[in-house]
Scaffold this motif. Structure first.
Motif: not given
Length: 189
Positions: A164-174, A176-185, A187-189
């Motif tokens: 959650x803390x990682x998702x709240x950061x601005x900009x594109x994210x990478x 890698x968690x057991x709850x999911x993986x993605x690059x370039x997406x 949540x926050x603007x």
């Protein structure tokens, strides 16, 4: 700067909801909803929107709602009949000042991407009034309903908070968690 209150005040110095609830050298008062026990009759909530507007007018600090996915009468509390984020959106549309608080969002039972999206949405649409309390959950019935083990909630809670803390950061994210993986997406603007 060793004082946690000083750190929090700096981190949330521009957040209206936080500032309303945690005024320096002041006691603030909030109200937990629902105000009446649900006894299998939704009419118990009749007039609650009027009460919510009155609470806001009378300068209470916050309205709190709980995240209880499955209501069980044997748990012995008023519980919460509504989804907390939908309910807070409804409350936000009827109020102007009051902080909108979760007490608490169950991070072990909800996916962090969904939690982040809901939190950002309500916070931004309400003018920064969301204060997100979090918890690991305590109702044994809910964990198997979500396909989870109650005794593994501490580990899942910690991982959910981290993501959650990682998702709240601005900009594109990478991610890698057991709850999911993605690059370039993001949540926050």
């Amino acid at each position: 700067m060793n004082n946690i209150n000083e750190i929090n005040n700096m981190a949330f110095s521009n957040h209206p909801g936080y500032q309303r609830m945690f005024k320096a050298d002041s006691l603030t008062v909030g109200v937990f909803l629902p105000l009446r026990f649900y006894r299998n009759d939704i009419r118990v909530l009749t007039g609650q929107s009027v009460l919510i507007q009155e609470i806001d007018k009378h300068n209470f600090a916050a309205i709190w709602v709980r995240d209880i996915p499955l209501f069980t009468a044997d748990f012995g509390d008023a519980g919460q009949l509504f989804d907390p984020f939908t309910y807070l959106a409804f409350i936000a549309a009827q109020t102007k000042n009051i902080a909108l608080a979760t007490g608490s969002a169950i991070f072990t039972l909800r996916h962090p991407i969904d939690l982040a999206k809901m939190a950002v949405t309500i916070d931004q649409l309400s003018g920064g009034r969301l204060v997100l309390g979090v918890a690991s959950g305590d109702r044994y019935i809910e964990f198997p309903a979500y396909g989870l083990q109650h005794n593994q909630r501490a580990e899942r809670f910690a991982e959910s908070i981290q993501l959650f803390r990682q998702l709240m950061q601005h900009g594109e994210l990478t991610v890698n968690s057991s709850l999911g993986q993605f690059t370039g997406g993001r949540v926050a603007s």
